[in-house]
Design a protein around this motif. Structure first.
Motif, short mmCIF file in Angstrom:
data_model
loop_
_atom_site.label_atom_id
_atom_site.label_comp_id
_atom_site.label_asym_id
_atom_site.label_seq_id
_atom_site.Cartn_x
_atom_site.Cartn_y
_atom_site.Cartn_z
N VAL A 12 0.98 -1.11 0.09
CA VAL A 12 0.16 0.44 0.22
C VAL A 12 0.82 1.20 -0.18
CG1 VAL A 12 -0.08 0.07 2.69
CG2 VAL A 12 -1.99 1.40 1.54
N GLN A 13 -0.02 2.43 -0.51
CA GLN A 13 1.38 3.16 -0.65
C GLN A 13 0.76 4.44 1.03
OE1 GLN A 13 0.05 5.59 -3.64
NE2 GLN A 13 1.22 5.31 -4.86
N GLY A 16 -2.20 5.11 3.45
CA GLY A 16 -2.87 3.95 2.87
C GLY A 16 -3.55 3.02 3.92
N LEU A 18 -4.75 -0.19 5.55
CA LEU A 18 -4.97 -2.02 5.70
C LEU A 18 -6.19 -2.73 6.34
CD1 LEU A 18 -1.66 -3.20 4.30
CD2 LEU A 18 -3.33 -3.86 3.50
N VAL A 125 5.06 -0.83 3.24
CA VAL A 125 3.71 0.41 2.54
C VAL A 125 5.55 1.03 1.76
CG1 VAL A 125 3.22 2.42 3.89
CG2 VAL A 125 3.32 0.22 4.97
#
Length: 127
Positions: A12-13, A16, A18, A125
């Protein structure tokens, strides 16, 4: 026999979100503390968050307070770790673990207190 299975990791950037899932079997939350730990490459494993089923209280490491939320679903015997505003330094393998009747607040993030562990799920990340 207690078994724990994590899922939900991924790439994920930064910024972001999760949601990690820890599916538990062989235990009831009323008797256990369920902890989330993480281990980054070259670093020691550290406690991130804990849900103490005996009294329903939740705990967080300072590094994730305000960003991560732990919750439980007693019907599904599942604990979730909702991670928002993720940072590159959150990159690690995340593990859930169970400790039988761990009441001591001071020991909740001590991995040695936990008897059962899942296999881990990778969270990456990117910046």
């Amino acid at each position: 026999e207690v078994q724990l299975v994590e899922s939900g990791g991924g790439l994920v950037q930064a910024g972001g979100s999760l949601r990690l899932t820890c599916a538990a079997s062989g235990l009831t939350f009323d008797d256990y503390a369920i902890g989330w730990f993480r281990q980054a490459p070259g670093k020691e494993r550290e406690g991130v968050s804990c849900f103490r089923g005996m009294d329903g209280r939740s705990y967080y490491a300072d590094s994730v307070k305000g960003r991560f939320t732990i919750s439980s679903d007693n019907v599904k015997n599942t604990v979730y770790l909702i991670m928002n505003n993720l940072k590159p330094e959150d990159t690690a393998v995340y593990y859930c673990a169970a400790a039988f009747r761990l009441y001591s607040d001071e020991k909740l993030f001590s991995e040695h207190e936990y008897d059962s562990w899942g296999q881990g799920t990778q969270v990456t990340v990117s910046s």
